[in-house]
Design an enzyme around this catalytic site. Structure first.
Site, mmCIF file in Angstrom:
data_model
loop_
_atom_site.group_PDB
_atom_site.id
_atom_site.type_symbol
_atom_site.label_atom_id
_atom_site.label_comp_id
_atom_site.label_asym_id
_atom_site.label_seq_id
_atom_site.Cartn_x
_atom_site.Cartn_y
_atom_site.Cartn_z
ATOM 1 C CD GLU A 192 -11.054 -1.588 -28.137
ATOM 2 O OE1 GLU A 192 -10.850 -1.964 -29.319
ATOM 3 O OE2 GLU A 192 -10.498 -0.670 -27.561
ATOM 4 C CB CYS A 199 -4.395 0.987 -28.743
ATOM 5 S SG CYS A 199 -3.738 2.345 -28.916
ATOM 6 C CG HIS A 255 -8.812 1.666 -30.137
ATOM 7 N ND1 HIS A 255 -8.451 0.878 -29.070
ATOM 8 C CD2 HIS A 255 -8.109 2.825 -30.406
ATOM 9 C CE1 HIS A 255 -7.445 1.725 -28.260
ATOM 10 N NE2 HIS A 255 -7.423 2.799 -28.978
#
Lengths: 244, 329
Positions: free
Chosen positions: A223, A105, A221
């Site tokens: 994560e 991002c 994302h």
């Protein structure tokens, strides 16, 4: 895709040192990446040390790979103003295009449009291009990326700082072969992709992840999910380079 | 956390809302009342701005009912900034929140700085596509807001005072209650669940009917409340912290204040009146961002403090006519 294959049973490369992954602590979802790296290291059986990068001198000990987390890219540029961390990170990346870098991002924005100097990826990117937060979404993403063989090792050690407990990320079973759970939050979009890049992730026919030499940029994302494939990828790349 | 549905595109899920808050970590969110102030905040490195008509210290000085800001003001700020824009709705005022969502606001602050609209219930935040941040003074209050769908928590502190004592009080109480919860036995946890859930039944005290019982709250009956609260407490016990991004707010006026609250384990900082009521707002904004990013490095915090002109004037808590922290429950 082969990305999702388990690596056990393969011939192991053994390296003496642990892998040091630099994590840019400018701002944003940093602890989530630290956790994802720890989890991916355990899945691979690789000893990983997370090197927290707050100032340019934090790079002095050397790192094997770099993560540029998501957050607010304007804030990150400004956060770096007082200690030149970003300049040092660009220098580190520019020294060798093969050095493994994962930018998610805002991290992808920093790679595609540095405040000065040449872009690190042959692509143009537009900020917040899906719209405001109400338009943020989750959807399956098609992934085309191989995870290479990695060596077995001992343990994973993670420390970010002393006072912040990590927020635990979802532990639901995710990932389904070729698809990856894509989480897009006020996400950027690639407005053009050059011939130097390889497409590694697509959503609804649109490119959402690219690879060029060692540099991987995602507009979503990973994560924030418990699917560690992209984090396994960067550990693998770093391990192979360290062993070579 | 909910399971990701891989088969379809979805907006406004718990993961997307809480994920938005995660992107704010380590950041400073600044109150702004004009597009020019928003531009200054963005240039200083704010991760988001809170668009409102008056900063809390002016709301406090003016008295009267404080409501949602005018849509034109919010739209003007949305149009001129590239970072997320938040705006405040009154506690329990779902219609103000719906207006803010329609305007394109990225996150709603259901805020005690405005005059509460509902004495019994906060907004059902699960019904919205955009995420909410809510204030808390204790762990129990934070748990209630999370059960109602808040994606982010901030300490209430005491807004508009330039006095950091209440923000520290709330951070310490939340932390101490979490530490207690982690070592509590089954009966201790059961008692905590009951205490936290009972607050949803305040409407019973308002009835003159001796036998009146509230059948269900907007957030479920007692069984559903207990199950939801129990699950949030499980997450807190596992993580050793609140299970959503937690910022400090209410009284932060100096770079050292910001660093202090970061040292208390907060994920980031809201600065309300502290920037634009200081002598030199631009430098104050730069300095608070610097101190927040480098809270762990005393030399950097000192550098930030040295940049400052005079901070906003402070107020003694005991002399206040209105305690904003007592709004909401």
């Amino acid at each position: 895709m082969a990305l999702n294959r388990r690596v056990e049973g393969r011939v192991a490369l053994r390296c003496a040192m642990s892998i040091r992954i630099g994590l840019a602590m400018l701002q944003g979802a940093r602890h989530e990446h630290a956790q994802a790296i720890a989890g991916a290291g355990e899945e691979l059986g690789v000893e990983v040390e997370i090197k927290v990068l707050r100032t340019s001198s934090d790079l002095d000990g050397g790192i094997d790979a770099l993560i540029l987390p998501g957050g607010e890219s304007t804030t990150m540029r400004i956060a770096s103003r007082h200690q030149g961390l970003l300049e040092s990170l660009y220098e580190w990346m520019n020294d060798d295009p093969q050095r493994p870098v994962l930018g998610t991002c805002a991290g992808a924005i920093l790679m595609c449009s540095p405040p000065s100097g040449p872009p690190l990826l042959d692509a143009e990117i537009s900020r917040n291009a899906w719209g405001r937060q109400a338009k943020s979404f989750q959807a399956p993403v098609a992934v085309f990326l191989d995870v290479e063989v990695v060596p077995p090792a001992v343990t994973t050690s993670v420390s970010t700082d002393s006072v912040h407990h990590p927020l635990v990320v979802s532990s639901d079973g995710l990932g389904d072969g070729e698809t990856f759970p894509g989480v897009f939050i006020r996400a950027p979009r690639f407005s053009s992709i050059g011939t130097e890049t390889t497409v590694v992730a697509e959503f609804d026919g649109e490119v959402v992840g690219i690879l060029q030499a060692g540099r991987l940029a995602l507009t979503f994302h990973p994560e924030l999910t418990s699917d560690r494939r992209f984090h396994r990828w960067i550990i693998s790349q770093a391990t192979i380079r360290a062993a070579a | 956390m909910e399971e990701l549905d891989l088969t379809e595109l979805r907006h406004g899920t718990d993961l997307i809302k809480k994920g938005f808050a995660r992107m704010q970590q380590g950041g400073v969110i600044m109150d702004v009342v004009t597009p020019d102030q928003a531009a200054l905040a963005e240039e200083a490195g704010a991760t988001a701005v809170m668009a409102l008509e008056r900063v809390p210290s002016d709301i406090r000085a003016d008295g009267g009912v404080a409501r949602m800001s005018h849509p034109e003001l919010i739209e003007g700020i949305i149009d001129c900034t590239s970072i997320p824009v938040m705006a405040k709705a009154r506690i329990g005022h779902a219609e103000e929140a719906r207006v803010l969502e329609a305007l394109g606001v990225d996150m709603v602050d259901e805020s005690e700085v405005l005059t509460p609209a509902d004495p019994f219930f906060h907004i059902d935040k699960r019904k919205f596509t955009i995420p909410f941040v809510c204030g808390c003074t204790s762990m129990g209050e934070a748990v209630r807001r999370i059960h109602e769908g808040a994606a982010m928590i901030r300490t209430k502190g005491e807004a508009g005072t330039g006095n950091v004592v209440c923000a520290v009080q709330h951070a310490r109480l939340v932390k101490s209650e979490i530490e207690w919860l982690q070592q509590a036995d089954e009966s201790g946890i059961a008692g905590a669940i009951e205490d936290i859930a009972n607050e949803f039944y305040r409407i019973e005290e308002a009835s003159s009917l001796v036998d009146f019982e509230l059948l269900a709250t907007p957030f479920g009956d007692m069984d559903e409340l207990s199950a939801g609260i129990s699950s949030i407490l499980d997450d807190i016990r596992t993580m050793g912290r609140l299970p959503v991004v937690t910022f400090s707010a209410g009284g932060i006026a100096t770079p050292a204040d910001a660093a202090l609250l970061m040292q208390h384990g907060m994920d980031g900082i809201f600065v309300g009146s502290g920037i634009f009521k200081s002598e030199d707002p631009k430098t104050t904004a730069d300095a608070i961002v610097l101190a927040t990013h480098h809270f762990d490095d005393a030399a950097k915090v000192a550098e930030a403090c040295a940049m400052m002109a005079s901070p906003m004037p402070g107020l003694e808590i005991d002399d206040l006519e209105v305690r904003l922290e007592e709004r909401g429950w």
